[in-house]
Design a protein around this motif. Sequence first.
Motif, mmCIF file in Angstrom:
data_model
loop_
_atom_site.group_PDB
_atom_site.id
_atom_site.type_symbol
_atom_site.label_atom_id
_atom_site.label_comp_id
_atom_site.label_asym_id
_atom_site.label_seq_id
_atom_site.Cartn_x
_atom_site.Cartn_y
_atom_site.Cartn_z
ATOM 1 N N ARG A 44 -9.269 8.668 9.016
ATOM 2 C CA ARG A 44 -8.849 7.983 7.771
ATOM 3 C C ARG A 44 -7.445 7.375 7.957
ATOM 4 O O ARG A 44 -7.180 6.263 7.550
ATOM 5 C CB ARG A 44 -8.853 8.988 6.596
ATOM 6 C CG ARG A 44 -8.717 8.301 5.235
ATOM 7 C CD ARG A 44 -8.569 9.320 4.123
ATOM 8 N NE ARG A 44 -8.895 8.790 2.819
ATOM 9 C CZ ARG A 44 -8.109 7.991 2.090
ATOM 10 N NH1 ARG A 44 -6.938 7.637 2.540
ATOM 11 N NH2 ARG A 44 -8.490 7.560 0.918
ATOM 12 N N GLU A 103 1.354 3.852 5.280
ATOM 13 C CA GLU A 103 1.011 2.420 5.386
ATOM 14 C C GLU A 103 2.271 1.558 5.272
ATOM 15 O O GLU A 103 2.402 0.552 5.990
ATOM 16 C CB GLU A 103 -0.005 2.067 4.297
ATOM 17 C CG GLU A 103 -0.663 0.715 4.518
ATOM 18 C CD GLU A 103 -1.668 0.361 3.425
ATOM 19 O OE1 GLU A 103 -2.460 1.244 2.992
ATOM 20 O OE2 GLU A 103 -1.651 -0.795 2.972
ATOM 21 N N LEU A 134 -2.050 -0.652 -4.103
ATOM 22 C CA LEU A 134 -2.866 -1.398 -5.068
ATOM 23 C C LEU A 134 -3.442 -0.410 -6.088
ATOM 24 O O LEU A 134 -4.403 0.318 -5.779
ATOM 25 C CB LEU A 134 -3.991 -2.137 -4.343
ATOM 26 C CG LEU A 134 -3.565 -3.268 -3.398
ATOM 27 C CD1 LEU A 134 -4.761 -3.817 -2.639
ATOM 28 C CD2 LEU A 134 -2.857 -4.383 -4.168
ATOM 29 N N LYS A 149 -2.749 -6.280 6.017
ATOM 30 C CA LYS A 149 -2.253 -6.819 4.745
ATOM 31 C C LYS A 149 -1.055 -7.737 4.987
ATOM 32 O O LYS A 149 -0.075 -7.336 5.619
ATOM 33 C CB LYS A 149 -1.836 -5.687 3.800
ATOM 34 C CG LYS A 149 -3.023 -4.934 3.205
ATOM 35 C CD LYS A 149 -2.557 -3.903 2.206
ATOM 36 C CE LYS A 149 -3.714 -3.021 1.778
ATOM 37 N NZ LYS A 149 -3.299 -1.954 0.850
HETATM 38 C C1 LIG Z 1 -5.939 1.302 2.237
HETATM 39 C C2 LIG Z 1 -5.453 0.718 1.143
HETATM 40 O O1 LIG Z 1 -4.114 0.890 0.775
HETATM 41 C C3 LIG Z 1 -3.710 1.934 -0.086
HETATM 42 C C4 LIG Z 1 -4.273 3.245 0.317
HETATM 43 C C5 LIG Z 1 -5.361 3.792 -0.317
HETATM 44 C C6 LIG Z 1 -6.053 5.007 0.224
HETATM 45 O O2 LIG Z 1 -5.405 5.837 0.874
HETATM 46 O O3 LIG Z 1 -7.271 5.140 -0.008
HETATM 47 C C7 LIG Z 1 -5.836 3.211 -1.503
HETATM 48 C C8 LIG Z 1 -5.183 2.158 -2.090
HETATM 49 C C9 LIG Z 1 -4.099 1.390 -1.436
HETATM 50 O O4 LIG Z 1 -2.993 1.152 -2.210
HETATM 51 C C10 LIG Z 1 -6.254 -0.225 0.316
HETATM 52 O O5 LIG Z 1 -5.655 -1.066 -0.378
HETATM 53 O O6 LIG Z 1 -7.482 -0.149 0.346
#
Ligand SMILES: C=C(O[C@@H]1C=C(C(=O)O)C=C[C@H]1O)C(=O)O
Length: 111
Positions: A37, A96, A56, A48
């Motif tokens: 993950r 991230e 988000l 991105k």
């Molecule tokens: C991976 C992402 O980035 C972030 C990480 C997420 C996660 O850990 O599931 C969900 C929302 C996002 O803000 C995404 O935008 O899908």
Amino acid sequence: MKTAHDIVPPEACQSMEDVRLGIDTLDRELVAILSVRQRYIEAAGRIKPRKDEVRLPWRIEDVVAKVLAEADKQGLSKRIAEPVWRLLIDRCIDHEHEIWAKEHNSSKEKI
Ligand SMILES: C=C(O[C@@H]1C=C(C(=O)O)C=C[C@H]1O)C(=O)O
């Protein structure tokens, strides 16, 4: 090494040794899954284009809703699943952000 196939099912456990062997075995599998993950999170940080897209809110709620629906189907308590996933997502977003900064700063250096 014992795998999930070797462990005693929870309902059949007769000792704390059985219980702890089951938990330790599953924890190794959870770590393996969470590390994959984390690699998807790293891919998101690379893909991105904009920093303000790293967190988000709509997607956070989408992930949590899907997890809670699955938890309900599989008998995992919502009182465990929801805070665990909200913290996991929060820490993933921090990670991230770090990846986003590295990827986007190094591409600027190449210009
Ligand atoms: C991976 C992402 O980035 C972030 C990480 C997420 C996660 O850990 O599931 C969900 C929302 C996002 O803000 C995404 O935008 O899908």
